[in-house]
Design a protein around this motif. Structure first.
Motif, PDB file in Angstrom:
ATOM      1  N   UNK A 114       0.902  -1.184   0.063  1.00 43.83           N
ATOM      2  CA  UNK A 114      -0.076   0.008  -0.171  1.00 43.83           C
ATOM      3  C   UNK A 114       0.896   1.171  -0.111  1.00 43.83           C
ATOM      4  N   UNK A 115       0.476   2.517  -0.450  1.00 39.48           N
ATOM      5  CA  UNK A 115       1.230   3.663  -0.644  1.00 39.48           C
ATOM      6  C   UNK A 115       1.514   4.163   0.737  1.00 39.48           C
ATOM      7  N   UNK A 116       0.924   3.844   1.894  1.00 31.46           N
ATOM      8  CA  UNK A 116       1.058   4.209   3.029  1.00 31.46           C
ATOM      9  C   UNK A 116       2.476   3.523   3.641  1.00 31.46           C
ATOM     10  N   UNK A 117       2.999   2.368   3.011  1.00 29.64           N
ATOM     11  CA  UNK A 117       4.035   1.626   3.603  1.00 29.64           C
ATOM     12  C   UNK A 117       5.304   1.885   2.765  1.00 29.64           C
ATOM     13  N   UNK A 118       6.406   2.295   3.597  1.00 25.96           N
ATOM     14  CA  UNK A 118       7.590   2.704   2.562  1.00 25.96           C
ATOM     15  C   UNK A 118       8.196   1.254   2.191  1.00 25.96           C
ATOM     16  N   UNK A 119       9.074   1.371   1.156  1.00 28.95           N
ATOM     17  CA  UNK A 119       9.389  -0.101   0.750  1.00 28.95           C
ATOM     18  C   UNK A 119      10.256  -0.790   1.702  1.00 28.95           C
ATOM     19  N   UNK A 120      11.014  -0.228   2.399  1.00 32.47           N
ATOM     20  CA  UNK A 120      12.078  -0.579   3.408  1.00 32.47           C
ATOM     21  C   UNK A 120      11.273  -1.490   4.358  1.00 32.47           C
ATOM     22  N   UNK A 121      10.305  -0.958   4.845  1.00 35.23           N
ATOM     23  CA  UNK A 121       9.410  -1.427   5.832  1.00 35.23           C
ATOM     24  C   UNK A 121       8.580  -2.809   5.102  1.00 35.23           C
ATOM     25  N   UNK A 122       8.199  -2.449   3.933  1.00 35.69           N
ATOM     26  CA  UNK A 122       7.618  -3.704   3.094  1.00 35.69           C
ATOM     27  C   UNK A 122       8.605  -5.131   2.906  1.00 35.69           C
ATOM     28  N   UNK A 162       4.736 -11.333  18.265  1.00 38.54           N
ATOM     29  CA  UNK A 162       3.844 -10.375  19.305  1.00 38.54           C
ATOM     30  C   UNK A 162       2.670  -9.324  18.565  1.00 38.54           C
ATOM     31  N   UNK A 163       3.171  -8.834  17.516  1.00 33.57           N
ATOM     32  CA  UNK A 163       2.089  -8.202  16.465  1.00 33.57           C
ATOM     33  C   UNK A 163       0.895  -8.926  16.232  1.00 33.57           C
ATOM     34  N   UNK A 285      -3.210 -12.753   2.609  1.00 32.71           N
ATOM     35  CA  UNK A 285      -3.887 -11.821   1.767  1.00 32.71           C
ATOM     36  C   UNK A 285      -5.243 -11.426   2.452  1.00 32.71           C
ATOM     37  N   UNK A 286      -5.787 -12.502   2.671  1.00 35.13           N
ATOM     38  CA  UNK A 286      -7.402 -12.539   3.269  1.00 35.13           C
ATOM     39  C   UNK A 286      -7.449 -12.157   4.804  1.00 35.13           C
ATOM     40  N   UNK A 287      -6.339 -12.711   5.237  1.00 37.77           N
ATOM     41  CA  UNK A 287      -6.377 -12.808   7.040  1.00 37.77           C
ATOM     42  C   UNK A 287      -5.868 -11.619   7.515  1.00 37.77           C
ATOM     43  N   UNK A 288      -4.549 -11.402   7.038  1.00 35.26           N
ATOM     44  CA  UNK A 288      -3.498 -10.376   7.666  1.00 35.26           C
ATOM     45  C   UNK A 288      -3.385  -9.311   6.898  1.00 35.26           C
ATOM     46  N   UNK A 289      -3.532  -9.051   5.758  1.00 35.43           N
ATOM     47  CA  UNK A 289      -3.172  -7.878   4.682  1.00 35.43           C
ATOM     48  C   UNK A 289      -4.004  -6.869   5.083  1.00 35.43           C
ATOM     49  N   UNK A 290      -5.261  -7.153   5.262  1.00 29.57           N
ATOM     50  CA  UNK A 290      -6.188  -5.929   5.624  1.00 29.57           C
ATOM     51  C   UNK A 290      -5.591  -4.998   6.865  1.00 29.57           C
ATOM     52  N   UNK A 291      -4.927  -5.552   7.933  1.00 27.88           N
ATOM     53  CA  UNK A 291      -4.188  -5.158   8.705  1.00 27.88           C
ATOM     54  C   UNK A 291      -3.032  -4.192   8.360  1.00 27.88           C
ATOM     55  N   UNK A 292      -2.306  -4.503   7.235  1.00 26.70           N
ATOM     56  CA  UNK A 292      -1.124  -4.004   6.883  1.00 26.70           C
ATOM     57  C   UNK A 292      -1.673  -2.703   6.094  1.00 26.70           C
ATOM     58  N   UNK A 293      -3.047  -2.703   5.347  1.00 27.77           N
ATOM     59  CA  UNK A 293      -3.373  -1.619   4.499  1.00 27.77           C
ATOM     60  C   UNK A 293      -4.134  -0.741   5.496  1.00 27.77           C
ATOM     61  N   UNK A 294      -4.686  -1.069   6.714  1.00 29.07           N
ATOM     62  CA  UNK A 294      -5.166   0.155   7.238  1.00 29.07           C
ATOM     63  C   UNK A 294      -4.180   0.523   8.435  1.00 29.07           C
TER      64      UNK A 294
END
Length: 331
Positions: A114-122, A162-163, A285-294
């Protein structure tokens, strides 16, 4: 898009310490059917990379000999069936080749950044996310309301565990090597953190759970930790091994395993089939990625190093002072 013929990559000149990681020129790979060519912005550094450098964890058949198991960047070319992704930002789990300016990735193990996440973190997400999801939640069946004991609480795996425990209602007890790291782990959301240099983690885990024990252990230590981990487990508890830093052998009482109905399991990720990894990516993608996108899920970042300084990045990992992920960046 015109692509260069050669790129800078980090090679293992011979088995040894961090100094054997050297920059060299390699041809830029070309994608086949179902593959993406990623212009790498960042690549995560992981413990298996260290083992490969030492000569004890060779790449699986067909994988690149260039180290690096996770990358993030822009898709600049694609093979048949994947051309619609050219120009997109992705992060990817790869079987090798990440420590380079360009890397190939199967389309099935890529996730959109997502645009809100920089590529180093990705780039710090795929390896730990796949590993924790597979082992803690699939093999270990961690579920809401349960207790999990996680060793290496401030490592990349530990911080991701932990997360995810926080997001899915699992109470995480972690072990760390100092009071300072324990405090960091608690700030990150661990229900409790145990300094294994000062405290008996078995006694502490039993006390925290009212004497019942934890429901699942995620272990990257092995050796003499195994029987201690089993002592910390509740009835019907699950023990999941993902690494063996203190040895590959342990003596356990299988009478105890039978009496308390314990499950001992484990896995390695790198040699698994592309079909399996693709299935896991779909689950994420179904269970965790929505938390990344948000923005609710972000990796804990330690330090970034220029790609050419991969040796320094490995030295930091082996020193054991890092908290979270170490990442190489190409820019």
């Amino acid at each position: 898009m015109d692509l260069p013929d050669v790129m800078t990559a980090i090679l293992v000149s011979q088995p040894g310490g961090p100094e054997v990681l050297v920059p060299a020129e390699r041809p830029v790979p070309r994608p086949g059917a179902g593959e993406l060519l990623i212009r790498v912005a960042a690549a995560g550094v992981n413990r298996p990379d260290v083992l490969q450098r030492r000569g004890v964890y060779p790449p699986p058949p067909g994988a690149s000999d260039i180290p690096g198991l996770e990358v993030a960047g822009e898709v600049v070319a694609a093979g048949q069936g994947a051309t619609h992704l050219i120009g997109s930002r992705v992060c990817a789990l790869v079987a090798g080749g990440g420590y380079a300016e360009y890397a190939l990735a199967p389309v099935g193990t890529c996730l959109p950044v997502p645009q809100s996440l920089d590529l180093a973190a990705a780039a710090a997400l795929p390896e730990t996310l796949f590993t924790v999801w597979i082992n803690l939640f699939e093999r270990g069946f961690a579920t809401e309301g349960e207790w999990a004991l996680i060793h290496g609480g401030t490592s990349g795996i530990g911080t991701m565990a932990i997360a995810l425990c926080g997001l899915f209602g699992v109470k995480a007890i972690v072990t760390c090597g100092s009071d300072e790291k324990c405090e960091v782990a608690r700030r990150l959301g661990a229900a409790a953190a145990i300094n294994y240099g000062k405290q008996d983690f078995v006694a502490e885990a039993l006390a925290l759970t009212g004497g019942k024990g934890v429901n699942v252990v995620l272990d990257m230590v092995g050796g003499d930790y195994i029987p201690r981990n089993l002592s910390a487990l509740a009835e019907d508890g699950r023990h999941v091994s993902i690494a063996t830093q203190r040895g590959v052998s342990a003596e356990v009482s299988f009478l105890d395993v039978m009496r308390r109905r314990l499950t001992l399991t484990g896995s390695t990720l790198r040699p698994r089939s592309l079909a399996f990894k693709t299935l896991v990516a779909e689950e994420l993608r179904a269970n965790v990625w929505p938390f990344v996108e948000s923005g609710q899920l972000r990796p804990v970042m330690d330090r970034t190093f220029p790609l050419r300084d991969a040796a320094a990045a490995h030295a930091r990992m082996e020193a054991g002072d890092h908290v979270g992920k170490i990442v190489l960046v190409t820019a």
